[in-house]
Design an enzyme around this catalytic site. Structure first.
Site, mmCIF file in Angstrom:
data_model
loop_
_atom_site.group_PDB
_atom_site.id
_atom_site.type_symbol
_atom_site.label_atom_id
_atom_site.label_comp_id
_atom_site.label_asym_id
_atom_site.label_seq_id
_atom_site.Cartn_x
_atom_site.Cartn_y
_atom_site.Cartn_z
ATOM 1 N N LYS A 189 -62.646 12.170 -26.430
ATOM 2 C CA LYS A 189 -62.727 13.418 -27.198
ATOM 3 C C LYS A 189 -63.095 14.614 -26.322
ATOM 4 C CE LYS A 189 -67.312 12.288 -29.117
ATOM 5 N NZ LYS A 189 -67.347 10.909 -28.577
ATOM 6 N N GLU B 273 -74.039 17.565 -23.172
ATOM 7 C CA GLU B 273 -74.121 16.232 -22.581
ATOM 8 C C GLU B 273 -73.757 16.245 -21.095
ATOM 9 O OE1 GLU B 273 -72.902 11.792 -24.018
ATOM 10 O OE2 GLU B 273 -71.335 13.321 -24.133
ATOM 11 N N LYS C 1 -58.297 15.227 -42.033
ATOM 12 C CA LYS C 1 -58.375 16.336 -42.998
ATOM 13 C C LYS C 1 -57.602 17.501 -42.415
ATOM 14 C CE LYS C 1 -61.525 19.504 -45.393
ATOM 15 N NZ LYS C 1 -62.928 19.943 -45.603
#
Length: 448
Positions: free
Chosen positions: A216, A241, A419
């Site tokens: 991702k 991160e 979605k």
């Protein structure tokens, strides 16, 4: 006495400039297109002038002839005319020196309108500060929001008449038609994904969710670099991160198509060094900006993005590492689920306020690990169902070779559209190039 003088002080405006713009339009209707491109009716201070400009604006949109007679007739039909309207229109033409300087007159009107907006914002900020009860951070955030809205030429909140919204929609439709683009938003660099979600559109909150190791961060960086290279706009990347250096290493690998592992060791051939040099020049020419502060909050991001000129996209990696929307002191006694709910809501508000697409990465919970079909579902979104509600688009990443080394589709990733407020849900297959930290479209014409 000073307070009494302040009470009677008029807001900044120039009656002469307003009359000169309207007079120029009546003298030479050819300048209407230029004026409408820079002025809005609400930037006029005198109500009568505002009504005339609004009428001319509407007539122009409907391709009607514009002169003193037709404008007077339209004013009457709109209920704006009175006994002195005809004489006032004649006077506007008489007192206007020349239509050649109309853009200079318009600039004066815009400057006075800007001063009024600043004055109004100052009054509202002062009232907030006096009524805040000690919550200085909230007042500061609100003050920055109001000033940023002025800088962007937008108002904060309030009911908007449908006719103005329709004009804005009509303008966007015209722009889309003239551009000839097949999608309304900015391209992700992945044509099949663009077709499915209609590109990256302003004010959209786009969630990219997966289990760790699916790529991702890589796909978000690929999209960010493509937007920075093709749109010419600034891209802000907040990484909670990975460090800035790690992110840039990935960008170099994807741009140069040099193996990521070799890149980290520096053991490169002359040809690979040339590729790295070209990739460095290409990436360095963009306006990508990185923040790797692991304690950043939504308010911090919002404030930082407001100061970025020509902002086009915001990328956040990743949601569950973020501090609460309320700042460092928030949610000490509340559940993390509530915090994530508030963060996702604030991210959507930020996307609307900045009027840019916001891509936010999100972890999935472990529910899929216990299923035979491990493809992500909306219910797998970690810690909060509010993410599902707030997001405009949710993309789930899945690679079968992550779970099954003997899969028939190695290095193929599925971008599952969970979605989509801009279209249908479904699945788009992508080529996963782990050695280059990149995703690409699959050319089905060459599939065996």
């Amino acid at each position: 006495m000073p307070n009494e003088e302040l009470a009677f002080r008029q807001m900044p405006h120039s009656v002469e400039a307003e009359q000169a713009v309207l007079g120029s339009i009546l003298i030479d209707p050819r300048c209407v297109a230029d004026v409408i491109g820079v002025l809005r009716a609400d930037e006029f201070y005198v109500e009568a002038n505002k009504n005339i400009f609004e009428t001319v604006f509407s007539m122009f949109n409907y391709s009607q002839k514009i002169d003193a007679v037709t404008v007077l007739n339209e004013l009457r039909s709109r209920g704006y005319a009175n006994e002195g309207s005809r004489d006032y229109l004649m006077r506007l033409m008489e007192i206007t020196p020349t239509a050649a300087n109309v853009m200079e007159y318009a600039a004066i009107i815009k400057d006075k309108a800007l001063l009024r907006s600043v004055a109004d914002a100052g009054t509202e900020i002062s009232a907030l500060a006096l009524e805040a009860g000690g919550d200085g951070q909230t007042v500061l955030d609100s003050a920055e929001q109001k000033v940023y809205a002025i800088r962007q030429g937008r108002s904060v909140g309030g009911l908007e008449p449908v006719k103005k919204v329709l004009v804005d929609v009509y303008t966007k439709l015209n722009e889309a038609a003239k551009s000839g683009a097949r999608i309304p938003g900015m391209s992700t660099g992945l044509p099949d994904v663009d077709t499915a979600i209609m590109g990256l559109n302003n004010s959209d909150l786009i969630i990219i969710a997966s289990r760790p190791g699916m790529g991702k961060t890589t796909i978000a960086l690929n999209m960010a670099l493509h937007v920075a290279k093709t749109s010419g706009k600034a891209v802000a990347v907040f990484s909670l991160e990975m460090s800035r250096e790690q992110l840039c290493m990935r960008l170099l690998a994807s741009e140069s198509f040099v193996d990521n592992k070799k890149l980290q060791t520096g053991q490169l051939s002359e040809e690979e060094w040339r590729k790295i040099a070209a990739a460095t020049a290409s990436i360095g020419a963009t306006d990508m900006r990185f923040d790797d502060n692991p304690t950043v909050s939504v308010a911090d991001m919002n404030a930082a993005c407001r100061r970025v000129p020509n902002l086009g996209l915001v990328v956040i990696d990743y949601l569950q590492l973020m501090q609460s929307a309320g700042g460092r002191s928030g949610y000490t006694n509340e559940s993390r689920t509530q915090a994530v709910s508030d963060i996702s809501r604030m991210l959507k508000i930020m996307a609307k306020e900045l009027n840019v697409p916001v891509i936010c990465l999100s972890q999935l919970n472990r529910a899929n690990e216990g299923r035979q079909n491990k493809r992500p579902m909306l219910s797998d979104l970690r810690e909060s169902g509010a993410i599902e509600q707030d997001a405009d688009i949710i993309l789930g990443l899945y690679r079968d070779d992550y779970y099954n080394s003997e899969t028939e589709t190695p290095n193929v990733a599925e971008c599952i559209i969970l979605k989509n407020r801009r279209g249908e849900t479904g699945t788009v297959e992508l080529r996963w190039l782990p050695e280059y930290s990149a995703f690409s479209s699959i050319d089905r014409r060459h599939e065996e």
